[in-house]
Every structure is written in structure tokens, then in C-alpha cells.
Design a protein around this motif. Structure first.
Motif, mmCIF file in Angstrom:
data_model
loop_
_atom_site.group_PDB
_atom_site.id
_atom_site.type_symbol
_atom_site.label_atom_id
_atom_site.label_comp_id
_atom_site.label_asym_id
_atom_site.label_seq_id
_atom_site.Cartn_x
_atom_site.Cartn_y
_atom_site.Cartn_z
ATOM 1 N N THR A 148 27.322 -16.411 -35.715
ATOM 2 C CA THR A 148 27.212 -17.367 -36.811
ATOM 3 C C THR A 148 25.747 -17.603 -37.176
ATOM 4 O OG1 THR A 148 27.043 -19.332 -35.417
ATOM 5 C CG2 THR A 148 29.286 -18.552 -35.964
ATOM 6 N N GLU A 149 25.522 -18.148 -38.355
ATOM 7 C CA GLU A 149 24.155 -18.488 -38.775
ATOM 8 C C GLU A 149 23.543 -19.516 -37.837
ATOM 9 O OE1 GLU A 149 22.211 -16.951 -41.051
ATOM 10 O OE2 GLU A 149 23.913 -15.579 -41.164
ATOM 11 N N GLN A 150 24.349 -20.431 -37.340
ATOM 12 C CA GLN A 150 23.857 -21.441 -36.406
ATOM 13 C C GLN A 150 23.389 -20.792 -35.097
ATOM 14 O OE1 GLN A 150 26.718 -24.485 -35.461
ATOM 15 N NE2 GLN A 150 25.199 -25.770 -34.436
ATOM 16 N N GLN A 151 24.138 -19.819 -34.609
ATOM 17 C CA GLN A 151 23.741 -19.095 -33.393
ATOM 18 C C GLN A 151 22.444 -18.312 -33.629
ATOM 19 O OE1 GLN A 151 27.551 -17.084 -33.058
ATOM 20 N NE2 GLN A 151 27.865 -17.966 -31.017
ATOM 21 N N LYS A 152 22.361 -17.653 -34.787
ATOM 22 C CA LYS A 152 21.143 -16.913 -35.129
ATOM 23 C C LYS A 152 19.935 -17.838 -35.168
ATOM 24 C CE LYS A 152 23.050 -13.309 -38.093
ATOM 25 N NZ LYS A 152 22.983 -12.736 -39.443
ATOM 26 N N LYS A 153 20.113 -18.996 -35.773
ATOM 27 C CA LYS A 153 19.003 -19.955 -35.888
ATOM 28 C C LYS A 153 18.565 -20.439 -34.506
ATOM 29 C CE LYS A 153 17.625 -24.113 -38.353
ATOM 30 N NZ LYS A 153 18.006 -25.116 -39.352
ATOM 31 N N LYS A 210 14.851 -19.685 -32.999
ATOM 32 C CA LYS A 210 13.941 -20.750 -32.569
ATOM 33 C C LYS A 210 13.486 -20.523 -31.131
ATOM 34 C CE LYS A 210 15.104 -24.473 -35.663
ATOM 35 N NZ LYS A 210 15.042 -25.901 -35.780
ATOM 36 N N PHE A 211 14.411 -20.101 -30.292
ATOM 37 C CA PHE A 211 14.064 -19.785 -28.905
ATOM 38 C C PHE A 211 13.037 -18.648 -28.863
ATOM 39 C CE2 PHE A 211 14.787 -17.001 -25.242
ATOM 40 C CZ PHE A 211 14.512 -17.881 -24.191
ATOM 41 N N LEU A 247 13.018 -9.725 -21.569
ATOM 42 C CA LEU A 247 13.301 -10.884 -22.419
ATOM 43 C C LEU A 247 14.778 -11.261 -22.340
ATOM 44 C CD1 LEU A 247 12.603 -12.982 -24.643
ATOM 45 C CD2 LEU A 247 13.022 -11.149 -26.314
ATOM 46 N N ILE A 248 15.643 -10.284 -22.465
ATOM 47 C CA ILE A 248 17.089 -10.550 -22.434
ATOM 48 C C ILE A 248 17.494 -11.124 -21.073
ATOM 49 C CG2 ILE A 248 19.377 -9.467 -22.471
ATOM 50 C CD1 ILE A 248 18.202 -7.562 -24.667
ATOM 51 N N THR A 249 17.005 -10.523 -20.012
ATOM 52 C CA THR A 249 17.342 -10.998 -18.664
ATOM 53 C C THR A 249 16.833 -12.415 -18.434
ATOM 54 O OG1 THR A 249 17.328 -8.758 -17.794
ATOM 55 C CG2 THR A 249 17.047 -10.548 -16.200
ATOM 56 N N GLN A 270 21.563 -19.956 -22.770
ATOM 57 C CA GLN A 270 22.654 -19.019 -22.509
ATOM 58 C C GLN A 270 22.302 -17.557 -22.744
ATOM 59 O OE1 GLN A 270 26.037 -20.355 -24.691
ATOM 60 N NE2 GLN A 270 25.975 -22.384 -23.796
ATOM 61 N N GLY A 271 21.181 -17.289 -23.357
ATOM 62 C CA GLY A 271 20.767 -15.917 -23.561
ATOM 63 C C GLY A 271 21.451 -15.245 -24.735
ATOM 64 N N PHE A 272 21.269 -13.922 -24.813
ATOM 65 C CA PHE A 272 21.799 -13.131 -25.918
ATOM 66 C C PHE A 272 21.821 -11.676 -25.478
ATOM 67 C CE2 PHE A 272 17.407 -14.423 -26.409
ATOM 68 C CZ PHE A 272 16.733 -13.218 -26.299
ATOM 69 N N THR A 273 22.542 -10.880 -26.219
ATOM 70 C CA THR A 273 22.648 -9.447 -25.937
ATOM 71 C C THR A 273 21.611 -8.681 -26.764
ATOM 72 O OG1 THR A 273 24.189 -9.038 -27.745
ATOM 73 C CG2 THR A 273 25.149 -9.686 -25.610
#
Length: 181
Positions: free
Chosen positions: A2-7, A11-12, A39-41, A49-52
Motif C-alpha cells: 500500500t501507499e501507506q506501507q511505502k511511505k 521514511k525509515f 540493510l534488509i537484515t 518490521q523490515g521489508f523484502t
């Protein structure tokens, strides 16, 4: 995503890649590059919560301001500009257009007209090629005021300008004598 997740992820990334890589134990090289796998790790630590890789790639590719860039094989990533930490983006001085623009909040205008535009905690002052972008920047801080900068005159006076990878013009300081409201 979602756009909220992207934002949230963007920001992170801005926080970590521009200002505080140490907050997650991330290492940046002298040019601001971070290892993507690291960075991902490390983004999965603490409460974040991180990201892929796929999510990171989507953010880099779709961010309207092109705030982040990969190296050619996408093993490294960095912020395009806006750092408060000391890094060398290896930018080459360039001649700017006749005028560039700076967006700010209305409550800053008197100080700027008196003292000029300072980079403060950042490595450079950021200038926009168009009024629309400058307006969007200024709106983040209140009612926007767009300042026109006589950048051609600054350049003629020996002041250096750089163009970041995402087309933001950068300089060290804008003296008030080059500013018009």
C-alpha cells in the motif's frame, strides 16, 4: 504494497541512509552506499518490521522524488541527497540555470531575507528547478513561500552548484543578495 506501507518504509530509509545508519548498526561507505542485504537484515531489528528486496526495489523505482538509488547490480543502495552525516556523493560541479527556487514556510522568510539560506545540519542547501516542486517542499513546514534564487549570478560569482542523481540542485549557502521573494 500500500501507499501507506511505502511511505513508512521510505521514511525509515531516509532516517537510516541520510541521518542515522548507526541506529540499526548499518555501515555506509565514504560515498553513502550501504550493502542491500545488510540493510534488509538489520531493518528487521527492534520494533521495525523490515521489508523484502522486492519491496525495497519497488520503493526505489516508484518514489516520485527518486530519493534513493541502487548501484548497477542492486547490491548497494544510498540516499540521493539530504544527508546530515558526512559522506561524499562524488558530485561534479555544474552550471545551474539562470534561476532556481527554494520552498520554505512563511515564518522563515524574514530570517532568510536577512541571513540567506543556510544548509544547517545538511550537507547542502536544496534548490528546485521549478516552482511546483519548491511549493511542495515549502508546504511540509506550513504555508509555503517560494523564493527565487539568481543562480546564474551566484555561479558567475564563483559559487559551486551540483546536480544530484534525482535532479535536486545543491549548493553550500545562498547569500541574501541573490534572493527575491
Amino acid at each position: 504494497m500500500t501507499e501507506q506501507q511505502k511511505k513508512k518504509i521510505s521514511k525509515f530509509l531516509s532516517y537510516v541512509l541520510r541521518h542515522h545508519p548507526e541506529s540499526i548498526g548499518l555501515n555506509l561507505d565514504e560515498n553513502g552506499w550501504a550493502n542491500v542485504d545488510e540493510l534488509i537484515t538489520k531493518s528487521k531489528r527492534d520494533s521495525y518490521q523490515g521489508f523484502t528486496f522486492e519491496e525495497l526495489d519497488e520503493i526505489v523505482q516508484t518514489n516520485s522524488k527518486k530519493r534513493f538509488a541502487f548501484n548497477e547490480d542492486k547490491t548497494k543502495i544510498r540516499a540521493s541527497q539530504g544527508h546530515s552525516i558526512n559522506i561524499n556523493l562524488a558530485l561534479i560541479p555544474q552550471q545551474p540555470p539562470e534561476f532556481l527556487y527554494h520552498g520554505t514556510a512563511q515564518n522563515n522568510i524574514y530570517s532568510i531575507l536577512e541571513k540567506g539560506i543556510e544548509k544547517r545540519s545538511r550537507q547542502h542547501v536544496h534548490l528546485s528547478i521549478d516552482k511546483e516542486t519548491a511549493t511542495n517542499v515549502g508546504m511540509r513546514h506550513g504555508k509555503p513561500i517560494i523564493i527565487t534564487i539568481s543562480t546564474e549570478k551566484m555561479f558567475e560569482d564563483g559559487i559551486l552548484f551540483y546536480l544530484s542523481e534525482n535532479n535536486v540542485w545543491l549548493t553550500d549557502f545562498v547569500d541574501a543578495k541573490y534572493i527575491s521573494k
